[in-house]
Design a protein around this motif. Sequence first.
Motif, PDB file in Angstrom:
ATOM      1  N   GLN A 140      15.856  85.992  90.571  1.00 39.02           N
ATOM      2  CA  GLN A 140      16.179  86.439  89.220  1.00 39.02           C
ATOM      3  C   GLN A 140      16.632  87.899  89.221  1.00 39.02           C
ATOM      4  N   LEU A 141      15.971  88.728  90.055  1.00 38.53           N
ATOM      5  CA  LEU A 141      16.372  90.127  90.174  1.00 38.53           C
ATOM      6  C   LEU A 141      17.805  90.244  90.692  1.00 38.53           C
ATOM      7  N   ILE A 142      18.128  89.427  91.694  1.00 37.47           N
ATOM      8  CA  ILE A 142      19.486  89.440  92.235  1.00 37.47           C
ATOM      9  C   ILE A 142      20.484  89.043  91.152  1.00 37.47           C
ATOM     10  N   LYS A 143      20.154  88.022  90.397  1.00 39.68           N
ATOM     11  CA  LYS A 143      21.033  87.555  89.328  1.00 39.68           C
ATOM     12  C   LYS A 143      21.203  88.628  88.262  1.00 39.68           C
ATOM     13  N   ASP A 144      20.102  89.259  87.863  1.00 34.70           N
ATOM     14  CA  ASP A 144      20.148  90.268  86.804  1.00 34.70           C
ATOM     15  C   ASP A 144      20.923  91.519  87.219  1.00 34.70           C
ATOM     16  N   ASN A 145      20.950  91.799  88.527  1.00 35.01           N
ATOM     17  CA  ASN A 145      21.590  93.022  89.019  1.00 35.01           C
ATOM     18  C   ASN A 145      22.833  92.735  89.866  1.00 35.01           C
ATOM     19  N   LYS A 146      23.398  91.533  89.711  1.00 37.06           N
ATOM     20  CA  LYS A 146      24.507  91.125  90.561  1.00 37.06           C
ATOM     21  C   LYS A 146      25.705  92.053  90.448  1.00 37.06           C
TER      22      LYS A 146
END
Length: 239
Positions: A140-146
């Motif tokens: 989710q962190l990767i998705k939010d900060n992509k």
Amino acid sequence: MIKTKPEYRTQALKFAQKNGFDKVYFQGMLDDFEVYTCDFKTPSVIGLPQIVFADEKTVDFAKYRDPFRLLDTCKKLPKVVFEYDCMCWFGNSYNLKLLEDGRLVRLAYGYSKLGPQDRIAEDKEYILLNSPKLVKEIKQLIKDNKNELRNTPKEVSNFNVMDGAGETFRFGRIKIYGSNALSYSMENYKEELKRWNAVEVGWEEPLLQFQKLFKKFQDKFHEYFELPLFNGEFKEGEE
């Protein structure tokens, strides 16, 4: 050691081509063997799948009456959700992987990247924890900060440090490289430049922004694992 990608595809492909095929597909692992199926560039009917086993010493056709059953028993390699590699010039080098099945794996490999003659320790692999919940949160962190990750320079380094650590960061499919990116905080770099009557060169601000971004991931990992994980967190002698 936990495998996360095939190592012997080149050998399997050469063997398949020698026997009349054009390409191979990696299917997974059976015991310690990598399993490949053979194919042609031009679609052809060849009957049952032709299967090749490959490991460090052997490349050969599998002799099974039921190749479909064999393929069903292949173990798929775990996908890497997050990876951090720290190749240290002075100290133990290590690799940290978060796998999709929940395992957080640390491999200490000494100086193996500089060649066998320079190793200071044998490879040692540890499973630090197993948490599918952590995997979900890191994804989710990767998705939010992509977008921020994609806009980060592919290399972020502290050029004021002449030795220390060469680092690789992997967030899903996004890879970022650098040297000493985590060795020292850049939070007060402008004040330090004024103190020494120096000027910015250009790499300082991107590194600071990357450190701020990476701090989100550090904090999330340390919600699940309290001991040091990344360069810059260790006290002297802890690596």
